[in-house]
Design a protein around this motif. Sequence first.
Motif, PDB file in Angstrom:
ATOM      1  N   GLN A  15       0.819  -1.220   0.000  1.00 41.51           N
ATOM      2  CA  GLN A  15       0.000   0.000   0.000  1.00 41.51           C
ATOM      3  C   GLN A  15       0.848   1.263   0.000  1.00 41.51           C
ATOM      4  O   GLN A  15       0.590   2.190  -0.769  1.00 41.51           O
ATOM      5  CB  GLN A  15      -0.919  -0.005   1.223  1.00 41.51           C
ATOM      6  CG  GLN A  15      -1.904   1.140   1.251  1.00 41.51           C
ATOM      7  CD  GLN A  15      -2.820   1.058   2.458  1.00 41.51           C
ATOM      8  OE1 GLN A  15      -2.385   0.753   3.567  1.00 41.51           O
ATOM      9  NE2 GLN A  15      -4.093   1.319   2.261  1.00 41.51           N
ATOM     10  N   ASP A  16       1.888   1.308   0.861  1.00 36.70           N
ATOM     11  CA  ASP A  16       2.706   2.524   0.921  1.00 36.70           C
ATOM     12  C   ASP A  16       3.967   2.429   0.063  1.00 36.70           C
ATOM     13  O   ASP A  16       4.835   3.298   0.104  1.00 36.70           O
ATOM     14  CB  ASP A  16       3.072   2.875   2.370  1.00 36.70           C
ATOM     15  CG  ASP A  16       3.806   1.739   3.080  1.00 36.70           C
ATOM     16  OD1 ASP A  16       4.422   0.902   2.392  1.00 36.70           O
ATOM     17  OD2 ASP A  16       3.771   1.695   4.322  1.00 36.70           O
ATOM     18  N   LYS A  80      -6.408   4.183  -6.079  1.00 33.69           N
ATOM     19  CA  LYS A  80      -6.153   4.849  -4.796  1.00 33.69           C
ATOM     20  C   LYS A  80      -4.725   4.574  -4.326  1.00 33.69           C
ATOM     21  O   LYS A  80      -4.013   3.757  -4.894  1.00 33.69           O
ATOM     22  CB  LYS A  80      -7.157   4.368  -3.745  1.00 33.69           C
ATOM     23  CG  LYS A  80      -8.607   4.712  -4.100  1.00 33.69           C
ATOM     24  CD  LYS A  80      -9.561   4.192  -3.046  1.00 33.69           C
ATOM     25  CE  LYS A  80     -11.019   4.541  -3.390  1.00 33.69           C
ATOM     26  NZ  LYS A  80     -11.964   4.025  -2.379  1.00 33.69           N
ATOM     27  N   ASP A  81      -4.317   5.277  -3.253  1.00 32.53           N
ATOM     28  CA  ASP A  81      -2.986   5.110  -2.642  1.00 32.53           C
ATOM     29  C   ASP A  81      -1.853   5.363  -3.633  1.00 32.53           C
ATOM     30  O   ASP A  81      -0.778   4.768  -3.535  1.00 32.53           O
ATOM     31  CB  ASP A  81      -2.836   3.705  -2.037  1.00 32.53           C
ATOM     32  CG  ASP A  81      -3.853   3.435  -0.941  1.00 32.53           C
ATOM     33  OD1 ASP A  81      -4.227   4.392  -0.253  1.00 32.53           O
ATOM     34  OD2 ASP A  81      -4.265   2.275  -0.784  1.00 32.53           O
ATOM     35  N   GLY A 239      -2.299  10.036   3.701  1.00 34.36           N
ATOM     36  CA  GLY A 239      -3.049   9.224   2.749  1.00 34.36           C
ATOM     37  C   GLY A 239      -4.178   8.451   3.411  1.00 34.36           C
ATOM     38  O   GLY A 239      -5.278   8.335   2.858  1.00 34.36           O
ATOM     39  N   LYS A 240      -3.905   7.938   4.621  1.00 32.93           N
ATOM     40  CA  LYS A 240      -4.933   7.195   5.359  1.00 32.93           C
ATOM     41  C   LYS A 240      -6.092   8.098   5.752  1.00 32.93           C
ATOM     42  O   LYS A 240      -7.252   7.686   5.716  1.00 32.93           O
ATOM     43  CB  LYS A 240      -4.316   6.578   6.624  1.00 32.93           C
ATOM     44  CG  LYS A 240      -3.264   5.516   6.371  1.00 32.93           C
ATOM     45  CD  LYS A 240      -3.863   4.204   5.979  1.00 32.93           C
ATOM     46  CE  LYS A 240      -2.814   3.115   5.870  1.00 32.93           C
ATOM     47  NZ  LYS A 240      -3.378   1.834   5.413  1.00 32.93           N
ATOM     48  N   GLN A 243      -8.743   8.456   3.296  1.00 34.56           N
ATOM     49  CA  GLN A 243      -9.594   7.287   3.089  1.00 34.56           C
ATOM     50  C   GLN A 243     -10.491   6.998   4.294  1.00 34.56           C
ATOM     51  O   GLN A 243     -11.281   6.059   4.277  1.00 34.56           O
ATOM     52  CB  GLN A 243      -8.724   6.052   2.824  1.00 34.56           C
ATOM     53  CG  GLN A 243      -7.840   6.175   1.597  1.00 34.56           C
ATOM     54  CD  GLN A 243      -6.894   5.009   1.463  1.00 34.56           C
ATOM     55  OE1 GLN A 243      -7.310   3.856   1.442  1.00 34.56           O
ATOM     56  NE2 GLN A 243      -5.621   5.280   1.383  1.00 34.56           N
TER      57      GLN A 243
END
Length: 317
Positions: A15-16, A80-81, A239-240, A243
Amino acid sequence: MAFKIIQKIKPDQIQDKTLDTGFLKKYYKQLQQLLVKKTSPKNPTGYFFCHEFSGKEDLLIMGKQSPAYLKVFRAAGKGKDGFDKKKVSIGNCFILIENNKKILCLLPNPSLAKGKKMTVLKAMKKLRKSSMKQIADIRWLDAPLKMDAEEDSGEEAAQPQPKKQDSGDSKGGGGSASKDEGNEPLVSKDEIVKRTKELQKGIAKLKNDIVPRFKKKETTPRDAAFVKALRKAGNLLIGKLMQADPKVSAKFSSQKEQLKKGMPQWEKLETQILGQKTKAEATDSIKKELRGAVKRMNETRNQIKELLKKVNFKALS
């Protein structure tokens, strides 16, 4: 499903984009062994592919996709991400033996990702040539093979048949679960709180330990690596928050603004630490300069002495 995703690959690292890509060639070689031994048209496994995952490095992950992986993969498939949805493909795959040759068949799921066929195929064929040479070719399927059509029961959550899952059957509950999922925030409040606390600990170490030592010229490259990791954690939290539920995001808006202001300073500090000499290095440098100056002075003095010997002072008086 045929086999699990190896534990070395963590969902958060995907994800990151902090996943260490250095081991991927070795992983792909192991992966082809698992594909050949454990998959078939009747026993497929899931796959996730991202073209240019990290710079020019592609990422291919195969195996049973648990909810944690599936959550990350679906977000990537939607762009996304920081992912480009045109470069992401998700679906099932298996090895097909044809004329004694091993063919890797891909059955993409367009409801999860809409990666362009030619982009994905070209990149995966290049990967096959470099790291999966036991496989003769890669084939893109638009529908299940006839021989496994009856077996395709949607065993893995990552590969549902869109029409069946969207039917909203109250008995199975599968349709309603996938339907409601898009309305729920991807990141919970608990996760935001946890990451914020971890970041606060890192910031405290930065202020109370690293910065004072930097002023004394006692920092090391290891400290620079810590600052870099802290910046990554800050970017990830931002980023979190995007969301999370809007109400949760609003509660952490001040922290978000502080991070945006602080991270450029952290980046500058990281660069300064890497360019900073330690006390010992600075002392050695000064000593070398002094020794050089003394040597030059001695040479000049000796030259003056030699010149003085040649001068007749009595004749001048």
